[in-house]
Design a protein around this motif. Structure first.
Motif, PDB file in Angstrom:
ATOM      1  N   TRP A   1       1.738  -3.790 -15.547  1.00 49.31           N
ATOM      2  CA  TRP A   1       0.705  -3.530 -14.559  1.00 49.31           C
ATOM      3  C   TRP A   1       0.539  -4.780 -13.702  1.00 49.31           C
ATOM      4  CZ3 TRP A   1      -0.415   1.364 -14.526  1.00 49.31           C
ATOM      5  CH2 TRP A   1      -0.440   2.112 -15.713  1.00 49.31           C
TER       6      TRP A   1
ATOM      7  N   ASP B   1       5.214   2.973   0.279  1.00 52.39           N
ATOM      8  CA  ASP B   1       6.630   2.636   0.419  1.00 52.39           C
ATOM      9  C   ASP B   1       7.164   3.005   1.799  1.00 52.39           C
ATOM     10  OD1 ASP B   1       6.737   5.339   0.279  1.00 52.39           O
ATOM     11  OD2 ASP B   1       8.125   5.452  -1.415  1.00 52.39           O
TER      12      ASP B   1
ATOM     13  N   GLU C   1      -4.095   8.457  -6.462  1.00 50.62           N
ATOM     14  CA  GLU C   1      -2.790   7.793  -6.381  1.00 50.62           C
ATOM     15  C   GLU C   1      -1.709   8.833  -6.128  1.00 50.62           C
ATOM     16  OE1 GLU C   1      -2.748   3.993  -6.934  1.00 50.62           O
ATOM     17  OE2 GLU C   1      -4.494   4.934  -6.026  1.00 50.62           O
ATOM     18  N   GLN C   2      -0.681   8.453  -5.431  1.00 50.35           N
ATOM     19  CA  GLN C   2       0.376   9.414  -5.121  1.00 50.35           C
ATOM     20  C   GLN C   2       1.732   8.719  -5.089  1.00 50.35           C
ATOM     21  OE1 GLN C   2       0.153  10.397  -0.653  1.00 50.35           O
ATOM     22  NE2 GLN C   2      -1.947   9.897  -1.212  1.00 50.35           N
ATOM     23  N   ASP C   3       2.734   9.555  -5.196  1.00 52.02           N
ATOM     24  CA  ASP C   3       4.091   9.026  -5.189  1.00 52.02           C
ATOM     25  C   ASP C   3       4.325   8.194  -3.932  1.00 52.02           C
ATOM     26  OD1 ASP C   3       4.535  10.291  -7.524  1.00 52.02           O
ATOM     27  OD2 ASP C   3       5.833  11.876  -6.708  1.00 52.02           O
ATOM     28  N   GLY C   4       5.011   7.119  -4.133  1.00 54.47           N
ATOM     29  CA  GLY C   4       5.315   6.252  -3.012  1.00 54.47           C
ATOM     30  C   GLY C   4       4.297   5.153  -2.816  1.00 54.47           C
ATOM     31  N   TRP C   5       3.263   5.160  -3.616  1.00 55.14           N
ATOM     32  CA  TRP C   5       2.274   4.089  -3.548  1.00 55.14           C
ATOM     33  C   TRP C   5       2.526   3.111  -4.695  1.00 55.14           C
ATOM     34  CZ3 TRP C   5      -3.364   6.033  -2.355  1.00 55.14           C
ATOM     35  CH2 TRP C   5      -3.388   6.670  -1.092  1.00 55.14           C
ATOM     36  N   PRO C   6       2.229   1.882  -4.449  1.00 58.35           N
ATOM     37  CA  PRO C   6       2.304   0.942  -5.582  1.00 58.35           C
ATOM     38  C   PRO C   6       1.331   1.368  -6.685  1.00 58.35           C
ATOM     39  CG  PRO C   6       2.008  -0.212  -3.496  1.00 58.35           C
ATOM     40  CD  PRO C   6       1.810   1.232  -3.219  1.00 58.35           C
ATOM     41  N   ILE C   7       1.811   1.235  -7.878  1.00 59.30           N
ATOM     42  CA  ILE C   7       0.933   1.592  -8.993  1.00 59.30           C
ATOM     43  C   ILE C   7      -0.205   0.568  -9.047  1.00 59.30           C
ATOM     44  CG2 ILE C   7       0.789   1.812 -11.495  1.00 59.30           C
ATOM     45  CD1 ILE C   7       3.679   2.758 -11.472  1.00 59.30           C
ATOM     46  N   ASP C   8      -1.390   1.048  -8.866  1.00 61.84           N
ATOM     47  CA  ASP C   8      -2.553   0.162  -8.700  1.00 61.84           C
ATOM     48  C   ASP C   8      -3.448   0.308  -9.928  1.00 61.84           C
ATOM     49  OD1 ASP C   8      -4.729  -1.266  -7.952  1.00 61.84           O
ATOM     50  OD2 ASP C   8      -4.987  -0.306  -5.990  1.00 61.84           O
ATOM     51  N   TYR C   9      -3.287  -0.581 -10.849  1.00 60.10           N
ATOM     52  CA  TYR C   9      -4.071  -0.455 -12.085  1.00 60.10           C
ATOM     53  C   TYR C   9      -5.575  -0.634 -11.825  1.00 60.10           C
ATOM     54  CZ  TYR C   9      -4.749  -5.494 -12.492  1.00 60.10           C
ATOM     55  OH  TYR C   9      -5.142  -6.781 -12.277  1.00 60.10           O
TER      56      TYR C   9
ATOM     57  N   SER D   1       0.790  -1.210   0.000  1.00 59.90           N
ATOM     58  CA  SER D   1       0.000   0.000   0.000  1.00 59.90           C
ATOM     59  C   SER D   1       0.830   1.271   0.000  1.00 59.90           C
ATOM     60  CB  SER D   1      -0.926   0.020   1.220  1.00 59.90           C
ATOM     61  OG  SER D   1      -0.154  -0.078   2.407  1.00 59.90           O
TER      62      SER D   1
ATOM     63  N   PRO E   1       5.400  -1.885  -9.534  1.00 50.52           N
ATOM     64  CA  PRO E   1       6.179  -0.645  -9.597  1.00 50.52           C
ATOM     65  C   PRO E   1       5.492   0.450  -8.782  1.00 50.52           C
ATOM     66  CG  PRO E   1       5.045  -1.052 -11.654  1.00 50.52           C
ATOM     67  CD  PRO E   1       4.875  -2.278 -10.834  1.00 50.52           C
ATOM     68  N   MET E   2       6.274   1.446  -8.395  1.00 54.73           N
ATOM     69  CA  MET E   2       5.762   2.505  -7.519  1.00 54.73           C
ATOM     70  C   MET E   2       5.598   3.806  -8.306  1.00 54.73           C
ATOM     71  SD  MET E   2       5.742   0.770  -4.673  1.00 54.73           S
ATOM     72  CE  MET E   2       5.671   1.885  -3.292  1.00 54.73           C
ATOM     73  N   TRP E   3       4.577   4.545  -7.893  1.00 56.15           N
ATOM     74  CA  TRP E   3       4.418   5.878  -8.450  1.00 56.15           C
ATOM     75  C   TRP E   3       5.608   6.748  -8.040  1.00 56.15           C
ATOM     76  CZ3 TRP E   3       0.926   6.546 -12.045  1.00 56.15           C
ATOM     77  CH2 TRP E   3      -0.285   5.848 -12.018  1.00 56.15           C
TER      78      TRP E   3
ATOM     79  N   ILE F   1      -6.840   2.684 -10.959  1.00 56.69           N
ATOM     80  CA  ILE F   1      -6.950   3.509 -12.174  1.00 56.69           C
ATOM     81  C   ILE F   1      -8.202   3.109 -12.949  1.00 56.69           C
ATOM     82  CG2 ILE F   1      -5.852   4.071 -14.373  1.00 56.69           C
ATOM     83  CD1 ILE F   1      -3.152   3.535 -12.992  1.00 56.69           C
TER      84      ILE F   1
END
Lengths: 725, 472
Positions: free
Chosen positions: A676, A626, B10-18, A624, A660-662, B21
């Motif tokens: 993805w 990092d 969504e924000q930096d430091g979060w896992p990219i959650d498709y 959820s 991967p992380m934003w 999206i």
């Protein structure tokens, strides 16, 4: 329990609900704050809120003290109406209107406001922040009843807003008819408004084309002569208004009597109808704004008909006859020429009372029920079916024979048996008792449901998906399933006892269909505001502190948003009060960081005689963030100081295999992670140590987003090391 | 439907959650699949009227009949039963007036029905004359509120019918209707005589009332929309395993963007666009009124009735202070499909209509006529009379059976005229395709030599024009 190298490993503890009890099963948490359940079965940090109306360029709308919020679909679902009471005004949302003036109401338009506000309904509403019920709303399908506390109720159909019904009666009409200059023929009925076929010198003769006057009781033989004529007669009239929504005003006082003297024909051959009259009614007062018609009512001949009842006078010239909505279909005409004979009077008018100022309302049994009037807090009054602002004389009831103040109303449906056998009803609560109003063969009757459980907050009612009703009473939450009233907040009694009883009446609640939670905002620890939300999912309780709600609703459209009017905690002061959508977030608004906190209960309280040493905590998380969560360990019933605090081990992601992380991932990369991926659950081990503890408690907290599936512990039993004094 | 607020930020430091999206995209896409409502459009979102289809908001249908009453010849009254006149039968049941009906397929629409016509008593008024009642009828049901007159004379001896030798009438109604085919008509009926006897309908019996110039206009507000279809949003959610690249990200963005920029009709919830969003369907508007507090007289010497459908000799209705009952505007090209026509609503209040000679007989008095008409100005600046709008009224006496001399009443009549002017109408009147003015004109008919001169005094008048973009 499993066994592993001499240590116990607990079973998976899902920790979905909390309890304030000192000793609880290990699977029940001691506190779950700012978490919600997800459809995937996890527990995730509460997100949001998001402002319902965004900043269109000059700041957020300038909200006042929030007192209410309500959503409904009107006009066949075409008009999407969101109402709020902000300060001393009621606003309606107009998404098309994106006002950007500093200090403006943004896309809100004033529906009710003080003089000079250009509101549809001008009314000085109190902006009281003391203990009071939230502004009440009720949707009738054709419109919304708005009940500002301390103000006059208003009905809004999506286009037109008017005060609900009439608060006063019209003036009495003034009759015009013949008068007598003498006492015998031909000096009777010879002056005044003398309109008939045969008149004296001052009268107005009706032309033959017209026919005859139709008023007056005729007799073919009068006295000892063969002459026919009219008998002495007397009539009275009254007036009633009807408004745009079909509501009726109280009947005016009866007019002065209109007298006709007995009069025989001078010529015996004349038919008696040549002496009968046409009357007229004057002083038909125009009604207040919203009035669309006037119903003239009249008695039959009081002397000769045998009834003194009033009847509705059908309208003029056959345009609608008895089916017409009013005698006079306008709010302009002040005079009505009346040639309606007594025999045409067949419909008795309803006799409404003036609409009182009231605090509560609810739609049930096809009627709008209003209660807790300014003059009589224990009074409950049903409207006429379909006429939501018309309350008939004699229908009032006191559900509580002792006249206790009504503090809650809710419509309930039959779920088989009990007081609701065969139909729905209305729950009517005082602070300390509950009644149900049902339709019986004898009419609408109030039946006691519980002698000692009442309602503390009228806005705390909500329907659960199983059809049961949940609400807040003085000592906690109750549920009524159509059969019995059950106490459902035993697990959180210690918390409920901290609620501010003087402000419980302002609690507000709604059922959130997405999380399947009943959420009720309550004032905690002497607070003036509803600082705490207690959430019940049918199994147990959680709590959240993301907003301080003054009122809450769930949109009645496909979106099913939970919308709060109140204060978003931990946000910028300029946007503190407002209208918030829960559990949603937008890029244009960032709530300040908020801690999510999960405490286990005291593990294992029932085995506190047997000391044990927790060694390892296993966190079952889902990726959820990092960042990390803070894990604290407490022991032996004391929360004074943590035995251990760890802020590094509880990582909230799994870098070696996660998605991967934003912020760090470039798209289009040739090497993984370049696909993805679903966020995956993973286990995280955290070393903890509380040697020979009687009981221990773990606290997991973080301002980062946490998504948790459960926890397990490894525990080293210490055999018989327990000391019992 | 309403504002949609995404669940995820969504924000930096979060896992990219498709999946997040996808969920946020899905919420937007779902709105565009038919739930875009009034809150989703900014006030004034559509500024150009011509960006809307001609029939997006209004349809206008009308039918008119032109009848020459032969007013200028000297036989004391208009011709009985001229060509195209409708003679009302001597029955008390409602009968449809010829060529005064319209049938329309509607949605959940609002109908504005306007009937404008000239009533004329057939023959000379005698003691046995009876009047006529008029009303609008919708799908076989008489609209009670549109009655000119009534259905009986219960409370008002004069209420059952109109009874005048020559009178112009307008009746209109706004009626919401359900989807389906609807027929509107002007209906008329004879009434019983003053002795409440049923009028004589036998062969050869004298008819009592007829209808001359007449026009019925049907404005359908919110007509049914065409059954337009659209493909909707072609939304492809992100799937696990798809490559994170420009293509996979652009696909949902571009599909939503394409739909937003080219919304098809099914995307928009019905009735979601209203006055705050749309431009006015009125391409031209104008209003003028005259004579409040004043009066002006016309004479048959100066403005003799020029004959039916003629431009010459009319006087412009005015108040004597130079204020004309006339509206001019930037020319409107009626050949343009966006310009359905111009709706004209005029009223002239007549105080007095009389012959100047004294001691006139009833017949002489009743032979004094004032005629009114609408004239339109075409692109060349010339004015043309719209024949179908000619209306007239005559002087009346207190008792037609008394005298001589007859006792003339103060008329205080309203002469209302409603008409719809299209390209065909102005062309038929002699003008070109452009219209840039509308006015009300007056003339006098002296049908009795004994009257020597006829004057009419007009107290007030008003004129409204609405150029409408509408379908048909």
């Amino acid at each position: 329990m499993g066994v592993d190298t001499g240590r116990y490993r607990t079973e998976l503890l899902p920790l979905r609900v909390e309890s304030g009890k000192l000793v609880t099963p290990a699977s029940v948490a001691g506190r779950i704050e700012n978490f919600e359940t997800t459809p995937e079965g996890t527990l995730v940090s509460v997100r949001g809120p998001a402002p319902y109306v965004p900043d269109y360029g000059a700041g957020f709308p300038a909200y006042g003290n929030m007192h209410g919020v309500f959503h409904a679909l009107l006009i066949g679902g075409v008009r999407d109406v969101l109402l709020v009471q902000s300060g001393a005004e009621v606003w309606v949302q107009q998404g098309w209107n994106q006002a950007t003036a500093v200090g403006s109401a943004g896309s809100w338009d004033r529906l009710i406001g003080a003089p000079g506000t250009m509101a549809q309904v001008i009314q000085e509403l109190p902006d009281h922040v003391g203990p009071q019920f939230p502004c009440q709303f009720e949707s009738t399908g054709t419109g919304i009843v708005i009940v500002p506390q301390g103000g006059r109720a208003v009905f809004y159909d999506g286009i037109v807003a008017l005060p609900l019904g009439y608060e006063r009666a019209p003036d009495a009409p003034k009759p015009q008819g013949p008068e007598s200059s003498g006492t015998t023929n031909p000096t009777v009925n010879d002056t005044g408004y003398e309109v008939r076929r045969i008149v004296t010198a001052g009268g107005v003769p009706l032309p033959e084309t017209f026919g005859y006057g139709r008023l007056g009781t005729v007799q073919s033989q009068m006295g000892g002569s063969n002459e026919s004529g009219v008998l002495r007669g007397r009539w009275q009239g009254a007036l009633q208004w009807i408004d745009h929504f079909g509501n009726l005003s109280p009947l005016s006082q009866r007019s002065a009597s209109l007298h006709v003297a007995q009069q025989a024909h001078a010529a015996a051959a004349d038919v008696p109808e040549t002496l009968t009259f046409e009357f007229a009614w004057e002083n038909l007062e125009n009604g207040p704004t919203g009035t669309v018609g006037k119903v003239l009512c009249r008695t039959k001949d009081l002397v000769n008909s045998g009834t003194s009842d009033l009847f509705e006078v059908p309208p003029n010239i056959g345009a609608g006859g008895l089916s017409s909505f009013a005698t006079i279909p306008d709010n302009v005409s002040r005079v009505f020429p009346d040639n309606i004979p007594d025999v045409w009077l067949v419909t008795r008018p309803p006799e409404p009372i003036p609409v009182p100022q009231f605090k509560l309302c609810r739609l049930a049994l096809g009627r709008l029920w209003i209660a807790n009037t300014r003059d009589d807090p224990g009074l409950l009054i049903p409207s006429m079916p379909g006429r939501w602002g018309t309350f008939l004389k004699g229908t009032e009831m006191f559900p509580d024979p002792q006249g206790g103040e009504i503090t809650g109303l809710w419509a309930i449906s039959s779920r088989g048996g009990g007081a609701l056998e065969g139909g729905g009803g209305l729950l009517a609560c005082t602070a300390s008792s509950t009644f149900v109003v049902v339709q019986t063969e004898a009419g609408l009757v109030s039946v006691p449901l519980h002698p000692s459980v009442g309602c503390a907050a009228p806005s705390s009612f909500a329907n659960m998906p199983d059809g049961s009703v949940v609400w807040l009473a003085r000592d906690g939450f109750y549920r009524y399933d159509g059969q019995e009233i059950a106490f459902i907040s035993e697990a959180v009694r210690p918390l409920v006892e901290r609620l501010n009883p003087g402000r419980l009446l302002q609690a507000c609640a709604a059922y959130d269909p997405r999380s399947r939670e009943y959420r009720c905002w309550v004032p905690l620890d002497g607070s003036r505001e509803n600082t705490l939300c207690l959430a019940w999912d049918g199994e147990g309780w959680r709590r959240r502190t993301d907003v301080q709600a003054r009122a809450v609703c769930v949109t009645r459209d496909h979106r099913q948003y939970m919308i709060v009017a109140g204060r978003s905690t931990n946000t910028l002061p300029a946007t503190t009060d407002g209208v918030w959508v829960l559990d949603r977030e937008v890029q244009s608004y960032t709530p300040q960081a908020r801690e999510s906190r999960l405490e286990t209960g005291w593990i294992e309280g029932v085995r506190s005689m047997e000391r044990k040493s927790p060694k390892t905590l296993y966190l079952w998380l889902r990726e959820s963030d990092d960042g990390t969560a803070t894990v604290e360990l407490f022991r032996d019933w004391s929360m004074v100081a943590a035995i251990s605090t760890d802020t590094a081990q509880a990582e909230l992601d799994k870098p070696e295999s996660g998605p991967p992380m934003w912020g760090v991932t470039s798209y289009g990369g040739a090497t993984p992670p370049n696909q993805w991926m679903r966020r995956r659950p993973y286990w995280k081990r955290v070393h903890i140590d509380a040697p020979s503890a009687e009981v221990y408690k773990l606290v997991i907290r973080s301002a980062n987003r946490i998504e948790l599936l459960g926890v397990r512990f490894d525990e080293q039993p210490q055999g018989t090391s327990g000391r019992v004094p | 439907m309403a504002h949609v607020i995404p669940r995820h930020r969504e924000q930096d430091g979060w896992p990219i959650d498709y999946e997040a999206i996808n969920e946020d995209f899905r919420a937007t896409v779902e709105e565009m699949e038919g739930k875009l409502g009034e809150h989703n459009w900014r006030s004034g979102a559509i500024t150009a009227r011509t960006d809307l289809a001609p029939d997006a908001v209004l349809d206008v249908n009308f039918t008119a009949t032109s009848v020459d009453p032969d007013l200028e010849t000297g036989n004391g009254r208009p011709t009985n039963g001229p060509a195209n006149a409708f003679l009302i039968r001597n029955i008390t049941t409602w009968q449809s007036v010829d060529n005064m009906s319209a049938t329309k397929d509607t949605g959940n629409s609002l109908l504005w029905i306007i009937a404008s016509f000239q009533h004329q008593t057939y023959g000379t008024i005698v003691e046995s004359s009876i009047g006529a009642a008029y009303a609008l009828r919708l799908d076989g049901q008489v609209v009670a509120e549109s009655l000119i007159g009534g259905v009986d004379r219960e409370n008002d001896p004069l209420g059952e019918c109109v009874f005048a030798q020559a009178y112009a009438y307008v009746t209109d109604a706004l009626i919401p209707v359900p989807p389906g085919r609807h027929t509107v008509e002007l209906v008329a009926r004879a009434v019983r005589d003053q002795n409440y006897a049923v009028p004589d309908e036998s062969a050869g019996a004298v008819r009592h009332s007829e209808v001359f110039n007449r026009e019925i206009i049907l404005v359908t507000i919110d007509p049914p929309s065409a059954d337009l279809s659209g493909a909707g949003v072609s939304f492809t959610p992100l799937l696990e395993g798809d490559t994170i690249n420009a293509a996979s990200l652009n696909t949902p963005f571009s599909s939503v963007a394409s739909e937003v920029n080219d919304l098809d009709p099914p995307s928009i919830q019905k009735e979601s666009l209203h006055a705050v969003h749309l431009p006015s369907m009125i391409s031209r508007s104008g209003y003028t009124s005259i004579g409040v507090g004043g009066a002006f007289s016309y004479s048959s010497v100066i403005n003799p009735y020029p004959g039916y459908d003629s431009e010459l000799g009319w006087g412009i209705v005015q108040d004597g202070a130079g204020n004309l009952l006339q509206v001019t505007f930037v020319s409107l090209d009626l050949s343009d499909a966006d310009n359905r026509g111009v709706l004209v609503l005029a009223n002239v209040h007549v105080i007095q209509l009389q012959g100047t000679a004294g001691g006139l007989s009833v017949t002489d008095i009743e032979s004094c006529y004032a005629a009114f008409a609408i004239q339109v100005r075409d692109g060349t600046g010339a004015w043309f009379t719209v024949a179908k709008t000619e209306r007239y009224t005559n002087a009346e006496v207190e008792d037609p059976t008394a005298g001589p001399p007859g006792v003339q009443v103060v008329e205080r009549k309203n002469v209302p005229i409603r008409t719809f002017v299209t390209q065909a109408v102005i062309n038929a009147a002699g003008g070109n395709n452009l219209i840039q003015g509308v006015r009300v004109v007056v003339s006098l008919a002296e049908r009795s030599v004994a009257a020597t001169d006829v004057t009419v005094t007009i107290e007030e008048g008003d004129l409204t024009i609405l150029g409408l973009q509408a379908g048909s």
